[in-house]
Design an enzyme around this catalytic site. Structure first.
Site, short mmCIF file in Angstrom:
data_model
loop_
_atom_site.label_atom_id
_atom_site.label_comp_id
_atom_site.label_asym_id
_atom_site.label_seq_id
_atom_site.Cartn_x
_atom_site.Cartn_y
_atom_site.Cartn_z
N HIS A 69 -12.82 -3.58 2.70
CA HIS A 69 -11.37 -3.67 2.91
C HIS A 69 -11.00 -3.44 4.39
O HIS A 69 -10.69 -4.38 5.10
CB HIS A 69 -10.66 -2.65 2.01
CG HIS A 69 -9.18 -2.82 1.94
ND1 HIS A 69 -8.44 -2.45 0.84
CD2 HIS A 69 -8.28 -3.31 2.83
CE1 HIS A 69 -7.16 -2.71 1.06
NE2 HIS A 69 -7.04 -3.23 2.27
N HIS A 105 -7.51 -3.65 9.64
CA HIS A 105 -8.74 -4.38 9.30
C HIS A 105 -9.50 -4.68 10.58
O HIS A 105 -9.99 -5.79 10.77
CB HIS A 105 -8.41 -5.67 8.56
CG HIS A 105 -7.60 -5.47 7.32
ND1 HIS A 105 -6.84 -6.46 6.74
CD2 HIS A 105 -7.43 -4.37 6.54
CE1 HIS A 105 -6.23 -6.00 5.67
NE2 HIS A 105 -6.57 -4.73 5.51
N HIS A 143 -3.32 1.85 8.76
CA HIS A 143 -4.31 1.11 7.95
C HIS A 143 -4.49 -0.25 8.59
O HIS A 143 -3.54 -1.03 8.71
CB HIS A 143 -3.81 0.96 6.52
CG HIS A 143 -4.62 0.00 5.69
ND1 HIS A 143 -6.00 0.03 5.64
CD2 HIS A 143 -4.25 -1.04 4.88
CE1 HIS A 143 -6.44 -0.92 4.84
NE2 HIS A 143 -5.39 -1.60 4.37
N GLU A 173 0.82 -1.22 0.00
CA GLU A 173 0.00 0.00 0.00
C GLU A 173 0.85 1.27 0.00
O GLU A 173 0.40 2.34 0.40
CB GLU A 173 -0.93 0.02 1.21
CG GLU A 173 -1.86 -1.17 1.32
CD GLU A 173 -2.93 -1.21 0.23
OE1 GLU A 173 -2.90 -0.34 -0.65
OE2 GLU A 173 -3.78 -2.10 0.28
#
Length: 763
Positions: free
Chosen positions: A163, A101, A99, A80
């Site tokens: 995502h 999840h 970032h 990413e």
């Protein structure tokens, strides 16, 4: 390893999120901006965060390209990278990105449900709402562009469809906080959705706008640190720093096969074939390379344009704790002193935040306080001890004189003459010298003498300069354009014939000289030859020569205030270094080598005739100057022996190389941490500006009134932090090096500065 601090931040963030359950194995990624560079540190791809080390963290540029280094791990950065790079380019206020999840926010990612403004806390830190970023495959440019479009609006948290989430922060801690807050808000929103469908209550729009306004104000403040900054001076990690030790060794080596002069040998007299002033030129000067003034001023202006960057709150508390626990004896005696001494100290330089330190011993490059704490001494009593504090060879010879004559006789003593002779030897333009008690007295005498000699009354100084505390010169003090703002207790008549010109503004100086013609003419222009406040506002190399020309054109005397620069820039002083001959020279501090009663004025014989002594004034025009203890044997002998020792050892040049080493090392640290601070030096006068408060002026009065206190407070706090780490400075922004500052001392100081800079906000 380059950029270790930013890499360490990445590791620390991962450890925190692992401990709180927000990261699992290799999922998600974390990055931190490298301050001062278009680079960021990011987690490696498909790597277990629980095993991650600092050297495993990758460096990537703002184009999303990996920048390999010599860490040797060979790991590839997160897929990413493009997303992180786009965010950093788009949002200069963002210094860290998370970032993940995480489960509850990911549930909303599957539902593709944005989170409305549920609480003012949410809006204050995350934004007006938590938006949904359109789906795109992981690691693709499509996803990176989708995220970039959303972050442009100023929010700090986003849900990526099918995502995970992206959380942004002005620093690593804030990024982790925002990520955790998003998960908290996600839980609340999911519960609300499942409990009473269609009945989710949000905060009023007006409150949302107020809260979001605060967020945007913070973002603009942080962004200014990037957008209004200039790139730090790049100092390679492997660059060899200048060496005072090497200079000292070269100077001590036998010249042309002849043995070095023994310590007690006196320098040759001018009659032995030496040209007056030639020895000073032969010995050289402390400034190895004059600073690029345009570049320095550009950096200083950028510093003042930005929000202040000071210590983190927790770091400041640690600094204050040092004083509370390690400096108790200092606090006890200075608290007692407040009952008998106004403000608790007798000299302005002795006061420091949060309270003054009581010093028991000064020796060479170090000070020891009443509690037994040892400090590297870059104050050096305000600059006079170029040989280092408490210099033994001078002390021993002074003691012999005092034993023979006592510290004062009340009548003439041979060392009055010897001091005047040795000053003339190295400063040939000082044809005659009148010793006084301090630099302040010497400036008073110079102004009075100039008026008597020229028959003119007006005096011009450069705004912001400090020329002592006499009535005439407490005008435009420290802050250019402030006129009499610091002149409490001084009648208007005392300053009615003093004018100031803004630093570097030769056009305004000319205009003042023209205006003064209508008022009877200008007697003198008084300057600090390296710039106001010992070069805090450095002057261009040719500035003094141009002032000399203006003085000649308008019939004014040029007065050099060399209280700091005299002998510190070299035995020839600033006059010798710049090649400009003043009519009068004010000396102080160094002229007695650190002993008291340090000051005097000297210059052309015809001008100095007005200082003729004697009750009837037959020695000349005779102005009133005096001082029973001026030119006492103690001070004059100390000055004579100190100047001899400076010449024998070439202390000013060695001290100058120490200043070069300290400055270059500070520039390297500033570069490493990406700080807006500015470090430069004029030989052994070293400036480290962290707040820029000394650069404020009345040409920008709103900024001065708005920011003066905050920037002054930052300077005080940084000075306290330096002291808590074992470094004494002048007001947290200026340092004087001495011959005692070996490479080992300077390197020790740089290691301590490194520790302090690591505590600054946003690092």
């Amino acid at each position: 390893m380059e950029h270790r601090t930013s890499r360490q931040h990445v590791v620390d963030m991962c450890r925190t999120m692992l401990a709180r359950g927000y990261l699992k194995a290799t999922e998600g990624n974390v990055s931190v901006r490298v301050p001062g560079h278009e680079l960021y540190a990011v987690t490696p791809s498909n790597y277990d965060y629980d095993r991650m080390r600092v050297e495993d963290v990758c460096i990537v540029d703002f184009a999303g390209k990996h920048v390999p280094d010599d860490s040797g791990t060979g790991l590839a950065p997160s897929i990413e990278c493009g997303m992180h790079a786009n965010i950093y380019r788009q949002r200069p206020d963002v210094n860290a990105i998370v970032h993940t999840h995480q489960p509850y926010a990911s549930a909303l990612a599957f539902l593709r449900r944005p989170i409305p403004a549920l609480t003012d806390e949410q809006v204050r830190f995350l934004g007006k709402r938590v938006a949904i970023v359109d789906y795109a495959p992981s690691g693709t440019g499509f996803l990176a562009r989708n995220v970039q479009k959303k972050v442009a609006g100023g929010d700090n948290a986003f849900i990526i469809a099918n995502h995970g989430i992206v959380a942004l922060g002005t620093d690593p801690d804030r990024a982790v906080f925002n990520m955790a807050l998003l998960e908290k808000v996600s839980i609340a929103y999911l519960l609300a959705l499942t409990t009473e469908t269609g009945k989710v209550y949000t905060i009023p729009t007006a409150i949302r706008e107020v809260a979001f306004g605060k967020l945007r104000a913070d973002e603009k403040r942080i962004a200014a640190q990037i957008t209004e900054a200039v790139s730090p001076l790049r100092v390679p990690a492997d660059e060899e720093l200048p060496s005072a030790d090497a200079t000292a060794a070269a100077l001590a080596a036998p010249a042309e096969g002849k043995p070095a002069a023994p310590a007690e040998e006196k320098p040759p007299a001018p009659s032995e074939g030496k040209t007056e002033g030639g020895e000073a030129a032969r010995l050289g000067y402390a400034i190895s390379e004059y600073p690029d003034v345009d570049d320095v001023l550009r950096r200083l202006r950028a510093l003042v344009a930005q929000p202040i960057r000071g210590l983190r709150h927790d770091a400041l508390l640690d600094v204050l704790n040092y004083y509370d626990t390690k400096c108790r004896a200092s606090r006890e005696i200075t608290d007692r002193a407040k009952r008998r001494i106004p403000g608790g100290v007798q000299h302005n330089l002795a006061f420091n935040y949060p309270f003054p330190l009581a010093i028991e011993r000064a020796e060479g490059a170090h000070l020891v306080d009443r509690d037994g704490n040892t400090y590297i001494d870059f104050l050096q009593a305000g600059g006079p001890t170029i040989l280092g504090s408490n210099y033994g060879p001078v002390n021993e010879r002074v003691a012999e004189v005092v034993r023979a004559s006592g510290p004062v006789t009340g009548l003439f003593h041979e060392y009055e003459l010897k001091l005047a002779e040795i000053i003339h030897r190295y400063l040939p333009h000082v044809e005659m010298y009148r010793a006084l008690g301090s630099g302040t007295e010497a400036v008073m005498a110079a102004v009075r003498g100039a008026r008597a000699f020229t028959g003119k009354k007006m005096v011009i100084k450069v705004g912001g300069a400090y020329h002592g505390w006499s009535d005439t010169m407490v005008y435009g003090l420290r802050v250019p354009g402030t006129y009499r703002m610091n002149a409490k207790g001084i009648p208007f008549g005392a300053t009615s014939r003093t004018r100031e010109a803004f630093p570097h503004d030769l056009g305004q100086l000319r205009r003042k000289l023209i205006e003064n013609r209508l008022r009877g003419g200008t007697a003198a222009v008084v300057v600090e030859p390296v710039g106001p406040e010992s070069g805090t506002r450095p002057v261009p190399r040719d500035f003094n020569a141009k002032v000399r020309q203006l003085c000649d054109e308008f019939g004014a005397l040029l007065v050099f205030d060399e209280v700091v620069t005299g002998f510190r820039l070299g035995l020839g002083g600033a006059a010798g270094y710049f090649g400009v001959t003043p009519d009068l020279t004010v000396l102080g501090k160094a002229v007695s080598g650190g002993y008291p009663m340090a000051g005097g004025v000297g210059g052309r014989a015809d001008v100095m005739a007005v200082f003729g002594s004697g009750l009837d004034g037959k020695s000349g025009a005779h102005i009133q100057v005096g001082g029973t203890l001026s030119a006492n044997p103690l001070s004059c002998a100390a000055g004579y022996f100190a100047i001899e020792e400076m010449a024998r050892t070439n202390a000013p040049v060695i001290a100058g190389r120490a200043g070069d080493r300290l400055t270059r090392g500070l520039q390297r640290l500033i570069d490493r941490y990406g700080l807006p601070y500015v470090a430069y030096n004029q030989g052994s006068i070293v400036h480290l500006e962290c707040s820029g408060v000394m650069l404020l002026d009345m040409r920008h009065p709103v900024k001065l009134l708005k920011e003066n206190k905050a920037r002054k407070r930052l300077m005080e706090q940084m000075g306290a932090a330096y002291a808590a780490h074992g470094i004494i400075t002048l007001a947290g922004s200026r340092m004087y090096t001495s011959m005692a500052d070996t490479d080992e001392v300077i390197d020790d100081a740089l290691a301590r500065f490194d520790q302090v800079f690591a505590l600054v906000e946003g690092v």
